[in-house]
Design a protein around this motif. Sequence first.
Motif, mmCIF file in Angstrom:
data_model
loop_
_atom_site.group_PDB
_atom_site.id
_atom_site.type_symbol
_atom_site.label_atom_id
_atom_site.label_comp_id
_atom_site.label_asym_id
_atom_site.label_seq_id
_atom_site.Cartn_x
_atom_site.Cartn_y
_atom_site.Cartn_z
ATOM 1 N N LEU A 264 39.038 -47.999 2.026
ATOM 2 C CA LEU A 264 40.193 -48.847 2.337
ATOM 3 C C LEU A 264 40.371 -50.003 1.353
ATOM 4 O O LEU A 264 41.483 -50.236 0.869
ATOM 5 N N LEU A 265 39.294 -50.717 1.039
ATOM 6 C CA LEU A 265 39.447 -51.816 0.081
ATOM 7 C C LEU A 265 39.725 -51.286 -1.324
ATOM 8 O O LEU A 265 40.392 -51.938 -2.127
ATOM 9 N N ALA A 266 39.222 -50.098 -1.609
ATOM 10 C CA ALA A 266 39.405 -49.525 -2.946
ATOM 11 C C ALA A 266 40.763 -48.868 -3.140
ATOM 12 O O ALA A 266 41.322 -48.892 -4.249
ATOM 13 N N LYS A 267 41.334 -48.299 -2.068
ATOM 14 C CA LYS A 267 42.479 -47.407 -2.263
ATOM 15 C C LYS A 267 43.724 -47.780 -1.469
ATOM 16 O O LYS A 267 44.780 -47.177 -1.684
ATOM 17 N N GLU A 268 43.639 -48.732 -0.545
ATOM 18 C CA GLU A 268 44.823 -49.101 0.236
ATOM 19 C C GLU A 268 45.811 -49.836 -0.675
ATOM 20 O O GLU A 268 45.454 -50.807 -1.335
ATOM 21 N N LYS A 269 47.061 -49.381 -0.686
ATOM 22 C CA LYS A 269 48.030 -49.857 -1.685
ATOM 23 C C LYS A 269 48.817 -51.077 -1.200
ATOM 24 O O LYS A 269 50.046 -51.128 -1.294
ATOM 25 N N VAL A 270 48.063 -52.045 -0.703
ATOM 26 C CA VAL A 270 48.679 -53.308 -0.296
ATOM 27 C C VAL A 270 48.528 -54.325 -1.419
ATOM 28 O O VAL A 270 47.777 -54.123 -2.372
ATOM 29 N N ASP A 271 49.248 -55.440 -1.272
ATOM 30 C CA ASP A 271 49.204 -56.491 -2.292
ATOM 31 C C ASP A 271 48.115 -57.519 -2.012
ATOM 32 O O ASP A 271 47.831 -58.364 -2.873
ATOM 33 N N GLY A 272 47.523 -57.470 -0.833
ATOM 34 C CA GLY A 272 46.478 -58.427 -0.508
ATOM 35 C C GLY A 272 45.744 -58.049 0.755
ATOM 36 O O GLY A 272 46.314 -57.428 1.660
ATOM 37 N N PHE A 273 44.465 -58.430 0.811
ATOM 38 C CA PHE A 273 43.636 -58.248 2.004
ATOM 39 C C PHE A 273 43.251 -59.613 2.553
ATOM 40 O O PHE A 273 42.579 -60.396 1.878
ATOM 41 N N HIS A 290 34.544 -53.299 -4.347
ATOM 42 C CA HIS A 290 35.367 -52.088 -4.309
ATOM 43 C C HIS A 290 36.854 -52.383 -4.539
ATOM 44 O O HIS A 290 37.626 -51.457 -4.791
ATOM 45 N N VAL A 291 37.261 -53.649 -4.426
ATOM 46 C CA VAL A 291 38.659 -54.002 -4.681
ATOM 47 C C VAL A 291 38.902 -53.909 -6.190
ATOM 48 O O VAL A 291 38.188 -54.542 -6.971
ATOM 49 N N PRO A 292 39.889 -53.130 -6.639
ATOM 50 C CA PRO A 292 40.094 -52.963 -8.075
ATOM 51 C C PRO A 292 40.433 -54.289 -8.773
ATOM 52 O O PRO A 292 41.206 -55.090 -8.252
ATOM 53 N N ASN A 293 39.824 -54.504 -9.948
ATOM 54 C CA ASN A 293 40.174 -55.666 -10.743
ATOM 55 C C ASN A 293 41.649 -55.616 -11.104
ATOM 56 O O ASN A 293 42.157 -54.582 -11.568
ATOM 57 N N GLY A 294 42.346 -56.724 -10.879
ATOM 58 C CA GLY A 294 43.782 -56.764 -11.164
ATOM 59 C C GLY A 294 44.620 -56.146 -10.070
ATOM 60 O O GLY A 294 45.842 -56.085 -10.184
ATOM 61 N N GLY A 295 43.973 -55.709 -8.989
ATOM 62 C CA GLY A 295 44.688 -55.084 -7.887
ATOM 63 C C GLY A 295 45.025 -56.078 -6.800
ATOM 64 O O GLY A 295 45.480 -57.192 -7.072
ATOM 65 N N ALA A 296 44.788 -55.688 -5.564
ATOM 66 C CA ALA A 296 45.138 -56.529 -4.421
ATOM 67 C C ALA A 296 44.418 -57.864 -4.474
ATOM 68 O O ALA A 296 43.261 -57.953 -4.881
ATOM 69 N N LYS A 297 45.121 -58.935 -4.065
ATOM 70 C CA LYS A 297 44.480 -60.229 -3.903
ATOM 71 C C LYS A 297 43.554 -60.174 -2.683
ATOM 72 O O LYS A 297 43.788 -59.421 -1.745
ATOM 73 N N VAL A 298 42.526 -60.972 -2.706
ATOM 74 C CA VAL A 298 41.610 -61.095 -1.578
ATOM 75 C C VAL A 298 41.749 -62.506 -1.026
ATOM 76 O O VAL A 298 41.430 -63.482 -1.712
ATOM 77 N N HIS A 326 31.918 -61.062 -7.139
ATOM 78 C CA HIS A 326 32.209 -59.669 -6.787
ATOM 79 C C HIS A 326 33.653 -59.260 -7.041
ATOM 80 O O HIS A 326 33.955 -58.064 -7.115
ATOM 81 N N VAL A 327 34.542 -60.222 -7.124
ATOM 82 C CA VAL A 327 35.952 -59.964 -7.430
ATOM 83 C C VAL A 327 36.435 -61.142 -8.271
ATOM 84 O O VAL A 327 35.974 -62.275 -8.056
ATOM 85 N N PRO A 328 37.292 -60.934 -9.278
ATOM 86 C CA PRO A 328 37.667 -62.033 -10.169
ATOM 87 C C PRO A 328 38.176 -63.263 -9.420
ATOM 88 O O PRO A 328 38.937 -63.150 -8.451
ATOM 89 N N HIS A 329 37.733 -64.432 -9.880
ATOM 90 C CA HIS A 329 38.113 -65.707 -9.263
ATOM 91 C C HIS A 329 39.628 -65.838 -9.154
ATOM 92 O O HIS A 329 40.154 -66.352 -8.160
ATOM 93 N N ASP A 330 40.336 -65.361 -10.176
ATOM 94 C CA ASP A 330 41.794 -65.482 -10.190
ATOM 95 C C ASP A 330 42.469 -64.554 -9.189
ATOM 96 O O ASP A 330 43.671 -64.662 -8.947
ATOM 97 N N GLN A 331 41.702 -63.648 -8.603
ATOM 98 C CA GLN A 331 42.235 -62.694 -7.637
ATOM 99 C C GLN A 331 42.029 -63.175 -6.203
ATOM 100 O O GLN A 331 42.410 -62.494 -5.253
ATOM 101 N N LEU A 332 41.435 -64.353 -6.048
ATOM 102 C CA LEU A 332 41.102 -64.881 -4.734
ATOM 103 C C LEU A 332 42.126 -65.895 -4.245
ATOM 104 O O LEU A 332 42.770 -66.581 -5.045
#
Length: 370
Positions: A264-273, A290-298, A326-332
């Motif tokens: 779900l965190l890897a493949k769900e096509k949402v813009d944020g979790f 598991h959240v793709p780099n450059g993908g959904a915001k966390v 674990h996920v880029p700072h800019d994605q948080l």
Amino acid sequence: MTNKTTTLTKAPFRADHVGSLLRPDNLHQARKEFKEGTVTAEQLREVETKEIKRIVDKQIEVGLELVTDGEFRRTWWHLDFLEHLNGFEGFVPETGYVFEGVETERYNVRNSGKISFNPEHPFIKDFIEFNEIVGGRAVAKQTIPSPNQLFNIGIRDENIYPDIEEYANDIIQAYKDALNAFYDAGVRYLQLDDVYIAGLSAPDIPFNDGACSRDQLIDLALRVINGVLEGKPEDLVVTTHLCRGNYQSTWAFEGSYELIAPTLLAKEKVDGFFLEYDDERSGDFKPLEHVPNGGAKVILGVVTSKNGEIEDKEAIKARIQEAAKHVPHDQLCLSPQCGFASTHHGNKLTEEQQWEKLKFIVDLSKEVWG
């Protein structure tokens, strides 16, 4: 990983919030009088509208770039929406939901016919009026329950839908139609609240009758969400909030995101979790890998909505830095772990504490991301 940041030009925002807000006493009183038949639906709506106007102003005042209607026209975060879909009805079951140390008020939905979206769904009118109140001063966020809530045990009528795949397909189409209706009404920021998916990460929760394995249910949950999002308008931002239960400051279950993260965190096509991380029940941040780099915001829910105590600022900063391993700072981003009133009862804190929490999140996000 770099800590270099950029300004988010669209939702989710660095400082965000899940949705529901504490109902004021006059709204509780109006609802009570409406049930007793001493005020009309129109009079109740007038009170709701007045209070929605007030909390929109207050959200803007504390510095949020998004606002919600606080879910002030609802009794439950999910049932009010679900029972107005074609093919479902509300009813009073023998027991309520079981939370830590408490059983909820008894109400639920069940499948009563073939499923489709009702174009006269009251939430559409509610959003149009809400958006007019906002008047472009902030982004008007709409929250609805995830379609996966309809896969909880006891909702599907197997005489109507003996095949779970047919049931899933009709739910997907109903929600696709719902997203289009909300979009046409002006929604550009939509959140799907999902206790069901979070529950699949709880090892001790039985979410089926044995007909499907947990892995099969996780896969189905992913296919349902991605099916709903297929072909959505590009400028419609959709996030999901994974919740472990929120009823009068109690919770329903615990468990890290480890079991669901690879799917779900890897493949769900949402813009944020929106992820709950306010206590040890959610485990550590490692599943965020598991959240793709450059993908959904966390959106880190490291500030609790279950009590009014303001967290230590440096401790929250440290948790953000830990997540950034674990996920880029800019994605948080940052938010409360849940709403303040997932049901009309509300959590055990004052409205003043609620606003202090949200302002704390706004101010801290500026310190962390600039």
